[in-house]
Enzyme design. Structure first.
Site, mmCIF file in Angstrom:
data_model
loop_
_atom_site.group_PDB
_atom_site.id
_atom_site.type_symbol
_atom_site.label_atom_id
_atom_site.label_comp_id
_atom_site.label_asym_id
_atom_site.label_seq_id
_atom_site.Cartn_x
_atom_site.Cartn_y
_atom_site.Cartn_z
ATOM 1 N N ASP A 3 0.848 -1.190 0.000
ATOM 2 C CA ASP A 3 0.000 0.000 0.000
ATOM 3 C C ASP A 3 0.885 1.243 0.000
ATOM 4 O OD1 ASP A 3 -2.054 1.798 0.228
ATOM 5 O OD2 ASP A 3 -2.747 1.141 2.192
ATOM 6 N N GLU A 26 -2.884 0.180 -4.051
ATOM 7 C CA GLU A 26 -2.702 -0.953 -3.141
ATOM 8 C C GLU A 26 -3.152 -2.246 -3.806
ATOM 9 O OE1 GLU A 26 -5.362 -1.560 0.176
ATOM 10 O OE2 GLU A 26 -6.699 0.008 -0.575
#
Length: 350
Positions: free
Chosen positions: A6, A97
């Site tokens: 992420d 992500e």
């Protein structure tokens, strides 16, 4: 094992990467409303959704940049190219992500892969990426949260056995405020409180789907399957704004959203999949949302046609006479299912 990668403060990190004057300084990506604050700005208490005017009044030294959709989409493409170098099994979560299934790859050195991915993202893409690793998507995502900013956390079997029972139900991925209120009222606060409860027991408190999910989390059998994305079913763009009913401001935001949605469809490079419908979403300052949808005369990506149709749907919401202020406008372009490849013809018999 699953990795969850992420990018940290994605929009702000892209801006700091591209402009050295922004690095290490509190800054926000904003257009009337903060879309993404840097970690330096978050340390001051600034968060996404704050009116820009409030930020500038309270923190006049905070730097402000506009939203550059093309730069973020290019950075996203580079990140996903990097993810797929580590494994072909990549499931996007958003533009910054993804979950990566790295089971049995690189001789099982999950920790080494997590650190290598983080380092490659910094070196090749110029962005800080936090990486979490775990046996399931839940554990990997929780690990990446703990790793932020710009860190790595690996939850092995021994650590998971200690951590899982103590996880608070309100921090579980997918458990929203309404579900948690019901669980709280039933005296359920952490995962260990679920031990001994069946799906039928929990269905008296939450929905069937949520009950099934909670039972699997308590047993450690929750989702560990990385699903490859299929063809996009729709493309959307939205933007928040300070509460307003002023037509020119709302229409200007709508026009921008239409333009961004068109660019995203064009980037798919699938000319046969043109939208034949359009949806416009309006969110009011009390959190209520109104969705209007309608067909187009012909499937198209023509900007003038889509903007005209979007304004008609916007007018159908009645926002100018509603009395509440508009705080978000969004546009969705549903896409037709791609044609299936032709079935092979059986060989002819002579």
């Amino acid at each position: 094992m699953i990795l969850h990668a992420d990018a940290d403060a994605f929009f702000a990190s892209v801006e700091q990467r591209d402009d050295p004057r922004l690095r290490g300084r509190p800054m926000v990506v904003a257009h009337e409303v903060v879309a993404c604050p840097s970690y330096e700005a978050r340390a001051l208490g600034i968060h996404a959704g704050m009116p820009l005017r409030q930020v500038q009044r309270r923190w006049p030294d905070v730097l402000v940049t506009g939203y550059r959709s093309e730069a973020y989409e290019e950075a996203s493409a580079l990140l996903f190219d990097l993810f797929r170098r580590f494994t072909p099994l990549v499931e996007p979560g958003s533009m910054e992500e993804a979950f990566l299934d790295v089971t049995d790859r690189d001789r099982g050195d999950v920790t080494g892969m997590a650190y290598a991915l983080r380092a490659a993202a910094r070196t090749e893409v110029g962005l800080p990426v936090s990486v979490g690793a775990g046996s399931t998507k839940l554990m990997a995502k929780l690990a990446s949260r703990r790793a932020k900013p710009d860190g790595v956390v690996v939850v092995d079997a021994e650590l998971e056995a200690r951590v899982r029972p103590r996880l608070r139900l309100d921090e579980l991925w997918g458990v929203g405020p309404m579900s948690y209120e019901k669980l709280h009222a039933a005296g359920l606060f952490v995962v260990s409180d679920l031990q001994g409860l069946s799906e039928d027991d929990l269905k008296r408190v939450v929905t069937t789907a949520m009950a099934r999910r909670l039972v699997s989390i308590a047993r450690g059998t929750d989702d560990a399957t990385v699903r490859l994305p299929g063809p996009r079913r729709s493309v959307s763009a939205s933007r928040s704004m300070p509460s307003t009913r002023t037509r020119s401001k709302v229409v200007a935001v709508l026009d921008e959203c239409v333009g961004r949605a068109i660019a995203r469809v064009a980037a798919l490079d699938e000319p046969a999949r043109l939208p034949a419908r359009l949806e416009v979403l309006v969110r009011y300052d009390d959190g209520t949302q109104v969705l209007e949808r309608g067909p187009l005369d012909v499937p198209t990506l023509d900007a003038d046609t889509l903007r005209g149709a979007a304004v008609e749907l916007l007018d159908r919401t009645g926002y100018e006479w509603d009395g509440r202020g508009v705080t978000m406008v969004g546009v969705t372009l549903p896409l037709p299912t791609p044609p299936s490849p032709p079935s092979p013809r059986p060989a002819s018999r002579s």
